[in-house]
Write a protein that holds these residues in place. Structure first.
Motif, PDB file in Angstrom:
ATOM      1  N   GLY A  16       0.822  -1.209   0.000  1.00  0.00           N
ATOM      2  CA  GLY A  16       0.000   0.000   0.000  1.00  0.00           C
ATOM      3  C   GLY A  16       0.854   1.256   0.000  1.00  0.00           C
ATOM      4  O   GLY A  16       2.039   1.228  -0.313  1.00  0.00           O
ATOM      5  N   ILE A  17       0.232   2.345   0.369  1.00  0.00           N
ATOM      6  CA  ILE A  17       0.889   3.651   0.326  1.00  0.00           C
ATOM      7  C   ILE A  17       1.989   3.740   1.373  1.00  0.00           C
ATOM      8  O   ILE A  17       1.788   3.384   2.534  1.00  0.00           O
ATOM      9  CB  ILE A  17      -0.130   4.777   0.554  1.00  0.00           C
ATOM     10  N   ASP A  90      -2.635   7.904   9.919  1.00  0.00           N
ATOM     11  CA  ASP A  90      -3.606   7.638   8.855  1.00  0.00           C
ATOM     12  C   ASP A  90      -3.549   6.162   8.469  1.00  0.00           C
ATOM     13  O   ASP A  90      -2.499   5.641   8.128  1.00  0.00           O
ATOM     14  CB  ASP A  90      -3.273   8.516   7.635  1.00  0.00           C
ATOM     15  N   SER A  91      -4.673   5.504   8.495  1.00  0.00           N
ATOM     16  CA  SER A  91      -4.708   4.048   8.230  1.00  0.00           C
ATOM     17  C   SER A  91      -4.337   3.697   6.795  1.00  0.00           C
ATOM     18  O   SER A  91      -4.013   2.540   6.495  1.00  0.00           O
ATOM     19  CB  SER A  91      -6.099   3.501   8.545  1.00  0.00           C
ATOM     20  N   ARG A  92      -4.350   4.673   5.887  1.00  0.00           N
ATOM     21  CA  ARG A  92      -3.963   4.405   4.505  1.00  0.00           C
ATOM     22  C   ARG A  92      -2.453   4.264   4.350  1.00  0.00           C
ATOM     23  O   ARG A  92      -1.988   3.643   3.400  1.00  0.00           O
ATOM     24  CB  ARG A  92      -4.479   5.501   3.575  1.00  0.00           C
ATOM     25  N   GLN A  94       0.863   2.588   4.977  1.00  0.00           N
ATOM     26  CA  GLN A  94       1.215   1.227   5.376  1.00  0.00           C
ATOM     27  C   GLN A  94       2.683   1.055   5.747  1.00  0.00           C
ATOM     28  O   GLN A  94       3.082   0.001   6.239  1.00  0.00           O
ATOM     29  CB  GLN A  94       0.872   0.250   4.251  1.00  0.00           C
TER      30      GLN A  94
END
Length: 97
Positions: A16-17, A90-92, A94
């Motif tokens: 992910g990001i 922020d959960s986005r 990673q």
């Protein structure tokens, strides 16, 4: 893999990001060593470069696009250092470099 300071592992697929917070020294090299392997495996990168080098950050983003990276693969964040703590939560996001 357990170590004296904690546990670590290696991932062989996109997770992910990723967020890269970059120092002032070697402005292009520092980004290259973090961004190249991340986008090669498929992880998009958002980065906050040292505020004294906004031109280097913009140039790097442009170079990556010209090299053929997909849109959104690399994004420079023109934010102050105080905003980074919020990004870390922020959960986005990673991973962080």
């Amino acid at each position: 893999m357990a170590t004296e300071v904690g546990e670590g592992w290696v991932e062989y697929h996109p997770i992910g990001i990723l967020l890269a917070v970059e120092p002032w020294n070697f402005p292009i090299y520092q980004l290259t060593r973090v961004v190249a392997p991340a986008i090669a495996i498929g992880n998009p990168i958002v980065f906050k470069h040292a505020s004294i080098f906004p031109q280097c950050a913009a140039l790097f983003e442009d170079i990556v696009r010209q090299a053929g990276a997909p849109s959104g693969a690399v994004t420079n964040l023109y934010v102050s250092s105080t905003k980074i703590a919020g990004l870390l939560g922020d959960s986005r996001i990673q991973g962080v470099a």
